[in-house]
Every structure is written in structure tokens, then in C-alpha cells.
Design a protein around this motif. Structure first.
Motif, short mmCIF file in Angstrom:
data_model
loop_
_atom_site.label_atom_id
_atom_site.label_comp_id
_atom_site.label_asym_id
_atom_site.label_seq_id
_atom_site.Cartn_x
_atom_site.Cartn_y
_atom_site.Cartn_z
N CYS A 30 51.73 37.89 43.17
CA CYS A 30 52.60 36.77 43.55
C CYS A 30 52.45 36.40 45.03
O CYS A 30 52.61 35.23 45.40
CB CYS A 30 54.06 37.10 43.30
SG CYS A 30 54.40 37.48 41.57
N CYS B 205 50.22 33.54 45.45
CA CYS B 205 50.26 32.54 44.38
C CYS B 205 50.57 31.16 44.95
O CYS B 205 51.69 30.90 45.37
CB CYS B 205 51.29 32.92 43.33
SG CYS B 205 51.41 31.71 42.03
N CYS C 268 56.47 28.43 38.66
CA CYS C 268 56.02 29.77 38.26
C CYS C 268 55.73 29.75 36.77
O CYS C 268 56.41 29.06 36.01
CB CYS C 268 57.11 30.80 38.58
SG CYS C 268 56.72 32.49 38.06
N LEU C 269 54.75 30.53 36.37
CA LEU C 269 54.38 30.65 34.95
C LEU C 269 55.55 31.18 34.12
O LEU C 269 55.62 30.98 32.91
CB LEU C 269 53.21 31.63 34.89
CG LEU C 269 52.44 31.93 33.63
CD1 LEU C 269 51.95 30.66 32.96
CD2 LEU C 269 51.26 32.83 33.96
N SER D 26 56.30 38.30 38.54
CA SER D 26 55.52 39.50 38.17
C SER D 26 55.88 40.71 39.02
O SER D 26 55.81 41.84 38.55
CB SER D 26 54.02 39.21 38.29
OG SER D 26 53.62 38.36 37.25
FE1 SF4 Z 1 52.73 33.05 40.61
FE2 SF4 Z 1 54.94 33.36 39.17
FE3 SF4 Z 1 52.64 34.51 38.38
FE4 SF4 Z 1 53.95 35.42 40.53
S1 SF4 Z 1 54.66 35.47 38.44
S2 SF4 Z 1 51.73 35.05 40.38
S3 SF4 Z 1 54.79 33.52 41.37
S4 SF4 Z 1 53.04 32.31 38.54
#
Ligand code: SF4
Ligand code: SAM
Ligand code: SF4
Length: 337
Positions: free
Chosen positions: A263, A266, A280-281, A316
Motif C-alpha cells: 500500500c 499504491c 482502493c481495490l 492490505s
Molecule cells: Fe492500494 Fe488498496 Fe491495494 Fe493497498 S489495498 S495496495 S491501497 S488498492
């Protein structure tokens, strides 16, 4: 917008990548994404609810103003969106956009690869979880044939695409035995297989940690057959850890968002086919962009910059916490991975 006005989120992360879903319908029903017993056969947002090509063009220009340089078209299954090559052609002409890529299940690739290449697309990722025809068909929710996808990959190469990425999600007890055959098949071709940990996206896929195979064990398994060495990341924030074969057979990658969260780096936004921004996913909800979009580029830029500046997602890294784990999460087929 000059560089000093490019938005950073609350954790200091810039907006560098955009995943844009062009459609939420799919011709597969992969159990880890869109299980057939949960998602009706005719699922898909009405075409009138989807962003039009004009709206997508404006949206992408605005994201470029905010610092976005890499765009990935996804879905659902993006090749189901009518006239996709026309959209690619328009987007390829946007100044400042360095890179357009596409993620597809490959079923319609043989028909469309040449038109996509002619339109200016240069990078394709094909999802392929198994080479064994029975395992493949089962994993597609009994919708696909592995031969069609392999023919799509060949057609893409014939059309001028090189160095495809091949994404495989590995699930314990489902397709672990496909890992070595996939590596063997693509070693030496220039294509890069990337193994993705089964993720707890959405609320429909019955995710359990013990069904996820950590990248470290796949790396050990592959490395004991074909010795590997780590490679440098291509760019900051690259999600896959890269490894080269010691014998010069090319490279592979691992996307380990469950076992090794990333993250901190990200810098990816996601927009659904109906124009909602997800930061965010694993977000529960997206924020509508269409109202601001209707008011023009400046209004949209201000709106998105504000949403990005308020972003503090790091699911995450926090997934062990009950208050985070038990939250509702958007389905993967709405935001495209
Ligand atoms: Fe990005 Fe959310 Fe995945 Fe973390 S959990 S890497 S913030 S998409
Ligand atoms: N339909 C296209 C395809 O499958 O390539 C594009 C959309 S799909 C949602 C994008 C990627 O997400 C695919 O590579 C797929 O394997 C991956 N994916 C979907 N659900 C997943 C899950 N639960 N865990 C890990 N990856 C997942
Ligand atoms: Fe469709 Fe892709 Fe999801 Fe499979 S992973 S169901 S192909 S959107």
C-alpha cells in the motif's frame, strides 16, 4: 496544472495510474471474481449507464492533468465493449499519456488484436489460469476453452504485440498443478507469466486465507526446477516482484498483495464503467464523477484532486483488523483488478 499542484493523498502518494473499466459484463464466470451461482447470466449495467467515449476522453485528459501517466483498460471483459479500438485510437492521441494497456481474458482477442494494434495499443495482459483444458474450463465457470485463449495470444503476436503479460491467479486445490506447466509453456517466448495471490476482493468469492497460495511457496517450487534471481523493479510502485531465470529463459513475476502488502507505494485510481472513482481495490463504495464530468474538465479536475487528497486507503496492510476485515468490499468485476 503545474507539477507543484499535482495532488498527493494523505499518505503522500501521487496519482500515477488509472484502471478504467469500460464494461462490467463478462463472458466468463471465474469463481474468484464473478461466481456463476451469485451473478446472473445476463448481468451487466445498461449501456446507457456507461461512460460514453466522449466522457472517457474527457476523464482521461483530466487524470493526465492530475499526474496520471499509465492507463489500463479493463472490465468485466473489456473486449465486449463495442468499438473498443475506436476508443483506444482516441486515447492514444492524448498528450502526456505515456502508456495504455489492456487486461483481457483473451477469448475475443483473435478477432480484435489487429484492430487494437492498429489503433495504437501496445501492451496486453491476458489472464490465463491453467493450460489443462478441463481445469481451465472449470475455472472460467464452464464458459471458456483454453485453445481459444492460446489462439488469441498467437493472434496478438501476429498483430505486432510482443512481451505479453500472462496473469494466473493460483488457488490451493484448484490450479496449483498448473503453475509449472504455465512456466514451461511461456519460458523463452518473451511473454512474462505473473502469479497473483488469490485476493479477498468483493463479497462473493468465499475467500479464505488457506485457499491462497503465497508467492514465496510458488517461487520456491519454480526456483527448484528453474533457478531464479531477483530483478530490479521496472518503476517505483510496480506491483509485481520480478525474477529472471538463471539460464536466460526470460522472467516471471509475483503479485503478493495478501502476503506482502504494498500500500505504501499504491498510486492507482480505479474508475468503474458507470463513472465512479474507487481509491482502493477494497473500497466499499465509489464516488460519482459524472456530475462533475458534465460541468467540464476544470470542475472534474478539482473534484478528483479533492478526492485524491482525502485518500488514506491501505486495506492490505490492515486486513488483519476485524473492523477492516468485516467491511463490505466492491466486486472485482466492477473495477477490473
Ligand atoms: Fe492500494 Fe488498496 Fe491495494 Fe493497498 S489495498 S495496495 S491501497 S488498492
Ligand atoms: N476480464 C478481464 C480478465 O480477466 O483479464 C479483465 C478484468 S479481471 C477483473 C482483471 C484481473 O483480476 C484478472 O487478471 C483476474 O485474474 C484478476 N482477479 C479477479 N478476481 C481476483 C481475485 N479474487 N484475486 C486475484 N485476482 C483476481
Ligand atoms: Fe470475467 Fe475477468 Fe472476472 Fe474472470 S476475472 S469473471 S474473465 S472479469
Amino acid at each position: 496544472m503545474n507539477a507543484s499542484l499535482l495532488p498527493l493523498d494523505r499518505l503522500g502518494r501521487p496519482l500515477h495510474d488509472l484502471r478504467l473499466s469500460v464494461i462490467d459484463a463478462c463472458n466468463f464466470r471465474c469463481g474468484y471474481c464473478m461466481p456463476a451461482d451469485r451473478v446472473p447470466e445476463d448481468y451487466g449495467t445498461d449501456a446507457s449507464q456507461r461512460l460514453s467515449f466522449d466522457e472517457i476522453d474527457t476523464l482521461v485528459r483530466v487524470f493526465v492533468r492530475l499526474g496520471m501517466r499509465k492507463l489500463r483498460l479493463t472490465g468485466g471483459e473489456p473486449l465486449l465493449r463495442k468499438r473498443l479500438p475506436d476508443l483506444v485510437h482516441r486515447l492514444a492521441g492524448i498528450p502526456g499519456l505515456d502508456d495504455i494497456a489492456l487486461t483481457t481474458n483473451g477469448v475475443l482477442l483473435a478477432q480484435q488484436a489487429r484492430a487494437l494494434h492498429d489503433a495504437g495499443l501496445r501492451r496486453i495482459t491476458v489472464s490465463l489460469d491453467a493450460l489443462d483444458p478441463r481445469v481451465f474450463t472449470d475455472m472460467s465457470g464452464r464458459r471458456g476453452q483454453v485453445g481459444t485463449v492460446l489462439a488469441g495470444i498467437d493472434a496478438a503476436v501476429a498483430a505486432g504485440f510482443s512481451r505479453l503479460k500472462i496473469n494466473a491467479v493460483v488457488q490451493r486445490g484448484v490450479n496449483e498443478d498448473q503453475v509449472l506447466p504455465l512456466v514451461e509453456h511461456f519460458r523463452g517466448t518473451g511473454h512474462v507469466v505473473r502469479f497473483i495471490e488469490f485476493m479477498d476482493v468483493g463479497d462473493s468469492n468465499d475467500w479464505r486465507r488457506d485457499r491462497m497460495v503465497p508467492s514465496s511457496s510458488l517461487r520456491d517450487m519454480i526456483g527448484s526446477r528453474w533457478p531464479l534471481h531477483p530483478l530490479q523493479a521496472d518503476y517505483r510502485g510496480e506491483v509485481a516482484e520480478r525474477y529472471g531465470f538463471d539460464d536466460g529463459g526470460g522472467e516471471i513475476g509475483f503479485v503478493s498483495s495478501v502476503s506482502t502488502p504494498f500500500c505504501g507505494d499504491c498510486h492507482r485510481a480505479r474508475v468503474s464503467a458507470d463513472g465512479r472513482l474507487f481509491t482502493c481495490l477494497f473500497a466499499a463504495d465509489g464516488t460519482d464523477l459524472r456530475t462533475a464530468l458534465a460541468s467540464g474538465e476544470d470542475a472534474l479536475a478539482e473534484h478528483v484532486a479533492g478526492l485524491w487528497a482525502a485518500r488514506d486507503d491501505r486495506y492490505s496492510e490492515l486486513r488483519g483488523l476485524p473492523e477492516v476485515r468485516d467491511r463490505r468490499r466492491v466486486e472485482m468485476y466492477l473495477i477490473g483488478g
